[in-house]
Motif scaffolding. Structure first.
Motif, PDB file in Angstrom:
ATOM      1  N   VAL A   1      59.142   1.765  56.209  1.00  8.27           N
ATOM      2  CA  VAL A   1      59.012   1.616  54.958  1.00  8.27           C
ATOM      3  C   VAL A   1      59.663   0.223  54.300  1.00  8.27           C
ATOM      4  N   THR A   2      58.293  -1.266  54.804  1.00  5.47           N
ATOM      5  CA  THR A   2      59.194  -2.361  54.831  1.00  5.47           C
ATOM      6  C   THR A   2      59.164  -2.748  53.430  1.00  5.47           C
ATOM      7  N   LEU A   3      60.629  -3.126  52.505  1.00  3.02           N
ATOM      8  CA  LEU A   3      60.849  -3.685  51.814  1.00  3.02           C
ATOM      9  C   LEU A   3      61.317  -5.490  50.934  1.00  3.02           C
ATOM     10  N   PRO A   4      59.516  -5.658  50.954  1.00  9.91           N
ATOM     11  CA  PRO A   4      59.327  -7.427  51.271  1.00  9.91           C
ATOM     12  C   PRO A   4      61.171  -7.864  50.394  1.00  9.91           C
ATOM     13  N   GLY A   5      61.772  -8.431  51.537  1.00  9.42           N
ATOM     14  CA  GLY A   5      62.556  -9.691  50.596  1.00  9.42           C
ATOM     15  C   GLY A   5      64.471  -8.538  51.122  1.00  9.42           C
ATOM     16  N   ILE A   6      64.704  -7.988  51.133  1.00  9.31           N
ATOM     17  CA  ILE A   6      65.396  -6.370  51.154  1.00  9.31           C
ATOM     18  C   ILE A   6      65.515  -6.547  52.417  1.00  9.31           C
ATOM     19  N   GLY A   7      64.509  -5.573  53.115  1.00 11.59           N
ATOM     20  CA  GLY A   7      64.684  -5.083  54.487  1.00 11.59           C
ATOM     21  C   GLY A   7      64.027  -4.254  55.124  1.00 11.59           C
ATOM     22  N   LYS A   8      64.226  -2.597  56.389  1.00 11.22           N
ATOM     23  CA  LYS A   8      63.749  -2.484  56.368  1.00 11.22           C
ATOM     24  C   LYS A   8      63.652  -0.744  56.783  1.00 11.22           C
TER      25      LYS A   8
ATOM     26  N   LYS B   1      77.550  18.221  70.076  1.00  9.70           N
ATOM     27  CA  LYS B   1      76.439  17.931  68.378  1.00  9.70           C
ATOM     28  C   LYS B   1      75.417  17.883  68.903  1.00  9.70           C
ATOM     29  N   ASP B   2      74.856  18.077  68.652  1.00 14.93           N
ATOM     30  CA  ASP B   2      73.444  18.799  68.809  1.00 14.93           C
ATOM     31  C   ASP B   2      72.087  16.990  68.381  1.00 14.93           C
ATOM     32  N   ALA B   3      71.526  16.806  68.655  1.00 10.14           N
ATOM     33  CA  ALA B   3      70.411  16.302  68.520  1.00 10.14           C
ATOM     34  C   ALA B   3      70.501  15.626  67.316  1.00 10.14           C
ATOM     35  N   ASP B   4      70.032  14.523  66.098  1.00 10.53           N
ATOM     36  CA  ASP B   4      69.914  14.654  64.987  1.00 10.53           C
ATOM     37  C   ASP B   4      68.993  13.514  64.565  1.00 10.53           C
ATOM     38  N   LYS B   5      68.878  13.537  63.197  1.00  9.24           N
ATOM     39  CA  LYS B   5      68.076  11.923  62.604  1.00  9.24           C
ATOM     40  C   LYS B   5      68.978  11.701  61.247  1.00  9.24           C
ATOM     41  N   VAL B   6      68.719  10.085  61.800  1.00  5.66           N
ATOM     42  CA  VAL B   6      70.045   9.759  60.756  1.00  5.66           C
ATOM     43  C   VAL B   6      68.610   8.778  59.791  1.00  5.66           C
ATOM     44  N   VAL B   7      69.742   7.543  58.746  1.00  9.55           N
ATOM     45  CA  VAL B   7      68.140   6.911  57.832  1.00  9.55           C
ATOM     46  C   VAL B   7      68.963   5.805  58.798  1.00  9.55           C
ATOM     47  N   LYS B   8      68.246   4.811  58.284  1.00  8.04           N
ATOM     48  CA  LYS B   8      68.749   3.206  58.712  1.00  8.04           C
ATOM     49  C   LYS B   8      68.262   2.129  57.874  1.00  8.04           C
ATOM     50  N   VAL B   9      69.175   0.952  57.679  1.00  5.05           N
ATOM     51  CA  VAL B   9      68.400  -0.372  56.788  1.00  5.05           C
ATOM     52  C   VAL B   9      68.854  -0.743  57.398  1.00  5.05           C
TER      53      VAL B   9
ATOM     54  N   ILE C   1      68.479  -5.416  57.591  1.00  6.50           N
ATOM     55  CA  ILE C   1      68.711  -5.884  55.827  1.00  6.50           C
ATOM     56  C   ILE C   1      67.679  -6.882  56.334  1.00  6.50           C
ATOM     57  N   ALA C   2      66.948  -7.422  55.658  1.00 13.20           N
ATOM     58  CA  ALA C   2      65.772  -8.994  55.702  1.00 13.20           C
ATOM     59  C   ALA C   2      67.035 -10.096  56.353  1.00 13.20           C
ATOM     60  N   LYS C   3      66.308 -11.041  56.908  1.00 16.30           N
ATOM     61  CA  LYS C   3      67.688 -12.122  57.071  1.00 16.30           C
ATOM     62  C   LYS C   3      67.232 -12.794  55.439  1.00 16.30           C
ATOM     63  N   ALA C   4      66.279 -12.968  55.182  1.00 10.39           N
ATOM     64  CA  ALA C   4      66.369 -13.457  53.520  1.00 10.39           C
ATOM     65  C   ALA C   4      67.680 -13.271  52.691  1.00 10.39           C
ATOM     66  N   LEU C   5      67.831 -12.216  52.979  1.00 15.71           N
ATOM     67  CA  LEU C   5      68.881 -11.584  52.097  1.00 15.71           C
ATOM     68  C   LEU C   5      70.008 -11.652  52.633  1.00 15.71           C
ATOM     69  N   LYS C   6      70.292 -11.639  53.518  1.00 14.87           N
ATOM     70  CA  LYS C   6      71.583 -12.183  54.057  1.00 14.87           C
ATOM     71  C   LYS C   6      71.901 -13.630  53.728  1.00 14.87           C
ATOM     72  N   ASP C   7      70.807 -14.495  54.486  1.00 10.22           N
ATOM     73  CA  ASP C   7      71.016 -15.795  54.410  1.00 10.22           C
ATOM     74  C   ASP C   7      71.507 -16.196  52.333  1.00 10.22           C
ATOM     75  N   SER C   8      70.597 -15.798  51.717  1.00 14.18           N
ATOM     76  CA  SER C   8      71.134 -15.853  50.467  1.00 14.18           C
ATOM     77  C   SER C   8      72.555 -15.368  50.011  1.00 14.18           C
ATOM     78  N   VAL C   9      72.951 -13.981  50.491  1.00 10.94           N
ATOM     79  CA  VAL C   9      74.254 -14.044  50.093  1.00 10.94           C
ATOM     80  C   VAL C   9      75.392 -14.314  51.227  1.00 10.94           C
ATOM     81  N   ASN C  10      75.549 -15.296  52.117  1.00  8.45           N
ATOM     82  CA  ASN C  10      76.021 -16.157  52.846  1.00  8.45           C
ATOM     83  C   ASN C  10      75.765 -17.019  52.648  1.00  8.45           C
ATOM     84  N   GLY C  11      74.382 -17.785  51.508  1.00  6.10           N
ATOM     85  CA  GLY C  11      74.340 -19.230  51.825  1.00  6.10           C
ATOM     86  C   GLY C  11      74.392 -19.894  50.990  1.00  6.10           C
TER      87      GLY C  11
END
Length: 96
Positions: free
Chosen positions: A47-54, A76-84, A86-96
């Motif tokens: 799921v892509t959340l515009p302006g937030i990330g995927k 350790k057996d194979a498993d699944k993990v949820v990853k996020v 972060i969108a560039k727009a959000l990174k830029d707003s936090v850092n700049g």
């Protein structure tokens, strides 16, 4: 000092104010969004959340891990993990 994260109640109140709706409708909208994201990601999609990330699910292969208390190697057996990603727009707003 870091601020505490928003609680669900505070998030619903902010959503209701921002979208000019009552808190009950905002809570229902937030719950629906959470259900959609959960269903899609648990089914292997993304799921892509515009302006937030995927938000997506990634499979990790079987691997050897170490018990920090004993130093013993354990398989350790194979498993699944949820990853996020972060969108560039959000990174830029936090850092700049």
């Amino acid at each position: 000092m870091a601020q505490k994260p928003l609680t669900k109640t505070q998030l619903v109140a902010a959503l209701a104010e921002g979208a000019d709706m009552d808190k009950k409708s905002a809570g229902a909208a937030l719950d629906a969004l959470i259900k959609i994201i959960t269903d899609e990601v648990s089914g292997g999609g993304a799921v892509t959340l515009p302006g937030i990330g995927k938000v997506y699910c990634r499979e990790r292969p079987e691997r050897m891990v170490r018990n920090p208390a004993t130093g013993e190697q354990i398989k350790k057996d194979a498993d699944k993990v949820v990853k996020v990603t972060i969108a560039k727009a959000l990174k830029d707003s936090v850092n700049g």
